[in-house]
Write a protein that holds these residues in place. Sequence first.
Motif, PDB file in Angstrom:
ATOM      1  N   ASN A 162       0.819  -1.216   0.000  1.00  0.00           N
ATOM      2  CA  ASN A 162       0.000   0.000   0.000  1.00  0.00           C
ATOM      3  C   ASN A 162       0.852   1.266   0.000  1.00  0.00           C
ATOM      4  N   ARG A 163       2.155   1.080  -0.102  1.00  0.00           N
ATOM      5  CA  ARG A 163       3.105   2.192  -0.188  1.00  0.00           C
ATOM      6  C   ARG A 163       2.954   3.199   0.968  1.00  0.00           C
ATOM      7  N   ASP A 164       2.640   2.683   2.131  1.00  0.00           N
ATOM      8  CA  ASP A 164       2.477   3.569   3.288  1.00  0.00           C
ATOM      9  C   ASP A 164       3.221   3.031   4.502  1.00  0.00           C
ATOM     10  N   MET A 165       4.317   2.311   4.254  1.00  0.00           N
ATOM     11  CA  MET A 165       5.024   1.650   5.352  1.00  0.00           C
ATOM     12  C   MET A 165       5.429   2.624   6.460  1.00  0.00           C
ATOM     13  N   PRO A 166       5.976   3.831   6.134  1.00  0.00           N
ATOM     14  CA  PRO A 166       6.323   4.743   7.237  1.00  0.00           C
ATOM     15  C   PRO A 166       5.116   5.089   8.099  1.00  0.00           C
ATOM     16  N   LYS A 167       3.975   5.301   7.445  1.00  0.00           N
ATOM     17  CA  LYS A 167       2.764   5.658   8.189  1.00  0.00           C
ATOM     18  C   LYS A 167       2.277   4.486   9.042  1.00  0.00           C
ATOM     19  N   VAL A 168       2.374   3.289   8.499  1.00  0.00           N
ATOM     20  CA  VAL A 168       1.968   2.091   9.246  1.00  0.00           C
ATOM     21  C   VAL A 168       2.887   1.903  10.457  1.00  0.00           C
ATOM     22  N   LEU A 169       4.190   2.019  10.234  1.00  0.00           N
ATOM     23  CA  LEU A 169       5.137   1.835  11.349  1.00  0.00           C
ATOM     24  C   LEU A 169       4.956   2.929  12.402  1.00  0.00           C
ATOM     25  N   ALA A 170       4.652   4.151  11.936  1.00  0.00           N
ATOM     26  CA  ALA A 170       4.406   5.241  12.889  1.00  0.00           C
ATOM     27  C   ALA A 170       3.153   4.951  13.709  1.00  0.00           C
ATOM     28  N   THR A 171       2.201   4.271  13.109  1.00  0.00           N
ATOM     29  CA  THR A 171       0.972   3.904  13.831  1.00  0.00           C
ATOM     30  C   THR A 171       1.263   2.825  14.869  1.00  0.00           C
ATOM     31  N   VAL A 172       2.093   1.866  14.490  1.00  0.00           N
ATOM     32  CA  VAL A 172       2.504   0.833  15.455  1.00  0.00           C
ATOM     33  C   VAL A 172       3.238   1.505  16.623  1.00  0.00           C
ATOM     34  N   TYR A 173       4.100   2.445  16.285  1.00  0.00           N
ATOM     35  CA  TYR A 173       4.852   3.167  17.314  1.00  0.00           C
ATOM     36  C   TYR A 173       3.890   3.902  18.249  1.00  0.00           C
ATOM     37  N   ARG A 174       2.862   4.526  17.672  1.00  0.00           N
ATOM     38  CA  ARG A 174       1.904   5.252  18.512  1.00  0.00           C
ATOM     39  C   ARG A 174       1.150   4.290  19.430  1.00  0.00           C
ATOM     40  N   SER A 175       0.875   3.091  18.928  1.00  0.00           N
ATOM     41  CA  SER A 175       0.207   2.098  19.796  1.00  0.00           C
ATOM     42  C   SER A 175       1.114   1.751  20.981  1.00  0.00           C
ATOM     43  N   MET A 176       2.433   1.756  20.742  1.00  0.00           N
ATOM     44  CA  MET A 176       3.373   1.471  21.829  1.00  0.00           C
ATOM     45  C   MET A 176       3.336   2.592  22.872  1.00  0.00           C
ATOM     46  N   LEU A 177       3.215   3.823  22.409  1.00  0.00           N
ATOM     47  CA  LEU A 177       3.142   4.946  23.354  1.00  0.00           C
ATOM     48  C   LEU A 177       1.901   4.815  24.228  1.00  0.00           C
ATOM     49  N   ILE A 178       0.785   4.437  23.612  1.00  0.00           N
ATOM     50  CA  ILE A 178      -0.464   4.247  24.374  1.00  0.00           C
ATOM     51  C   ILE A 178      -0.301   3.067  25.334  1.00  0.00           C
ATOM     52  N   PHE A 179       0.329   1.992  24.834  1.00  0.00           N
ATOM     53  CA  PHE A 179       0.573   0.819  25.679  1.00  0.00           C
ATOM     54  C   PHE A 179       1.345   1.228  26.938  1.00  0.00           C
ATOM     55  N   PHE A 180       2.437   1.991  26.744  1.00  0.00           N
ATOM     56  CA  PHE A 180       3.270   2.357  27.890  1.00  0.00           C
ATOM     57  C   PHE A 180       2.597   3.389  28.797  1.00  0.00           C
ATOM     58  N   GLU A 181       1.664   4.169  28.248  1.00  0.00           N
ATOM     59  CA  GLU A 181       0.884   5.053  29.125  1.00  0.00           C
ATOM     60  C   GLU A 181       0.087   4.214  30.115  1.00  0.00           C
TER      61      GLU A 181
END
Lengths: 51, 146
Positions: free
Chosen positions: B65-84
């Motif tokens: 889907n040519r959006d790998m940076p956006k997908v990885l940034a979304t995974v990263y954001r889920s990690m921030l929520i997880f650690f909150e």
Amino acid sequence: MKTQDKKNMLSNKQKAENNKHTDVLTQKHDDAKAFIAKVDIKKLETALRQN
Amino acid sequence: MNEENYDFSKVEEKLRFEFESVSEQLVVRKVIEYQLINEGLELYNLAFVDILEDDSLSDLSVTNNRDMPKVLATVYRSMLIFFERKPTARIYIKGSTPSRTRLYQIAISKYLEEFQEKFRILGFLGTDVLPFEKGTNYDSFIVVKI
């Protein structure tokens, strides 16, 4: 078909889909758990505590 | 990591996140799920899979889907929520294939300085765990909140 039967069918379909999801995710989590079980936990604990 | 990222459509108590990867050609539903795999270590596994058109899950599908940076940034954001929610927990990450693990490694290396302001990254080589260093090909990773 009665409305309740249709609801039951939909409910069963949803359950089957949920189970499919659970199977794949459970396998991935189980694989990770199996790997961590092979690791020297004392060493891992030490590494996790280090700043 | 200031990349644009997707909004989550669902955040559940069991630490499961869903979002849609969107392009002009394709919409792909994706699931990130955090599951406790070692209680003593408070270690959670991060599982990342696609929901296919037949509603089954796959960790091997290729979206293109040519959006790998956006997908990885979304995974990263889920990690921030997880650690909150779980600041003392740790996250175990391994790609579903060696090439996907390598992709995670490239992403970690690219943003390492930024990550290290918030997290400590460890890498596994076999069953040996080491501090993450650029240029080493790890088999999997652990992320710890500082």
